[in-house]
Design a protein around this motif. Sequence first.
Motif, PDB file in Angstrom:
ATOM      1  N   LEU A   1       8.887  44.291  39.490  1.00 60.00           N
ATOM      2  CA  LEU A   1       9.127  44.637  40.818  1.00 60.00           C
ATOM      3  C   LEU A   1       8.156  44.123  41.824  1.00 60.00           C
ATOM      4  O   LEU A   1       8.429  43.877  43.065  1.00 60.00           O
ATOM      5  CB  LEU A   1      10.111  45.936  41.162  1.00 60.00           C
ATOM      6  N   MET A   2       7.103  44.175  41.346  1.00 60.53           N
ATOM      7  CA  MET A   2       5.957  43.993  42.301  1.00 60.53           C
ATOM      8  C   MET A   2       5.777  42.933  43.303  1.00 60.53           C
ATOM      9  O   MET A   2       5.517  42.879  44.465  1.00 60.53           O
ATOM     10  CB  MET A   2       4.552  44.369  41.343  1.00 60.53           C
TER      11      MET A   2
ATOM     12  N   THR B   1      17.801  47.040  50.721  1.00 60.17           N
ATOM     13  CA  THR B   1      18.655  48.053  51.634  1.00 60.17           C
ATOM     14  C   THR B   1      18.192  49.139  51.891  1.00 60.17           C
ATOM     15  O   THR B   1      17.948  49.390  53.405  1.00 60.17           O
ATOM     16  CB  THR B   1      19.875  48.167  50.744  1.00 60.17           C
ATOM     17  N   MET B   2      17.250  49.771  51.246  1.00 58.02           N
ATOM     18  CA  MET B   2      16.310  50.908  51.894  1.00 58.02           C
ATOM     19  C   MET B   2      15.328  50.304  52.938  1.00 58.02           C
ATOM     20  O   MET B   2      15.259  51.026  53.964  1.00 58.02           O
ATOM     21  CB  MET B   2      15.793  51.638  50.587  1.00 58.02           C
ATOM     22  N   VAL B   3      14.885  49.547  52.602  1.00 58.90           N
ATOM     23  CA  VAL B   3      13.461  49.039  53.533  1.00 58.90           C
ATOM     24  C   VAL B   3      14.286  48.495  54.822  1.00 58.90           C
ATOM     25  O   VAL B   3      13.880  49.073  56.113  1.00 58.90           O
ATOM     26  CB  VAL B   3      12.819  47.894  52.886  1.00 58.90           C
ATOM     27  N   GLU B   4      15.294  47.741  54.828  1.00 58.43           N
ATOM     28  CA  GLU B   4      16.033  47.533  56.122  1.00 58.43           C
ATOM     29  C   GLU B   4      16.456  48.594  56.983  1.00 58.43           C
ATOM     30  O   GLU B   4      16.384  48.589  58.074  1.00 58.43           O
ATOM     31  CB  GLU B   4      16.867  46.293  55.756  1.00 58.43           C
ATOM     32  N   LYS B   5      16.940  49.667  56.164  1.00 58.44           N
ATOM     33  CA  LYS B   5      17.471  50.904  56.902  1.00 58.44           C
ATOM     34  C   LYS B   5      16.399  51.461  57.751  1.00 58.44           C
ATOM     35  O   LYS B   5      16.528  51.838  58.855  1.00 58.44           O
ATOM     36  CB  LYS B   5      17.847  51.928  55.712  1.00 58.44           C
TER      37      LYS B   5
ATOM     38  N   THR C   1      16.470  48.680  42.095  1.00 60.46           N
ATOM     39  CA  THR C   1      16.739  47.285  41.890  1.00 60.46           C
ATOM     40  C   THR C   1      16.324  46.431  43.290  1.00 60.46           C
ATOM     41  O   THR C   1      15.904  47.209  44.307  1.00 60.46           O
ATOM     42  CB  THR C   1      18.169  46.910  41.668  1.00 60.46           C
ATOM     43  N   GLU C   2      16.024  45.355  43.090  1.00 60.07           N
ATOM     44  CA  GLU C   2      15.774  44.349  44.162  1.00 60.07           C
ATOM     45  C   GLU C   2      16.595  44.678  45.335  1.00 60.07           C
ATOM     46  O   GLU C   2      16.169  44.740  46.448  1.00 60.07           O
ATOM     47  CB  GLU C   2      15.413  43.032  43.925  1.00 60.07           C
TER      48      GLU C   2
END
Length: 136
Positions: free
Chosen positions: A62-63, A126-130, A120-121
């Motif tokens: 994921l990094m 989604t979390m970052v955009e929120k 997951t990517e």
Amino acid sequence: PRIVCHISFSMNKRERICDIMLNKGGIMLEVNKDNFEEEVLKAEGYVFVDFFGDGCVPCAALMPFVHALADQYEGKLKFTSLNTTKARRLAIGQKILGLPVMAIYKDGQKVEELVKDAATEESIKTMVEKYVALNA
């Protein structure tokens, strides 16, 4: 740019996995037991923390994606990473009991996290955009 290489060893196959990525001078701030409080817990606004470990193959996979998000949202959200292998007590104190963990802190409190298979990517993005939207 500097090259950052994270090496992990598969517990079963003993094969070396190395992810090499370009880090553009500190967009993704690597925190440790000495500066975690200052950079995350005392920071104003939202802070993303990538909790990873040296032997964590999913973390290594994921990094590059997480670093790309840090590049994409530079200046809109603070991105940090913590190597839990080198800061075990700190990780336990933050209730990090399995890896990978992607977390969002606000004013010193963890407000959301994605743990293990939930990281997951798609869910990370989604979390970052929120929180980028909330931080605007």
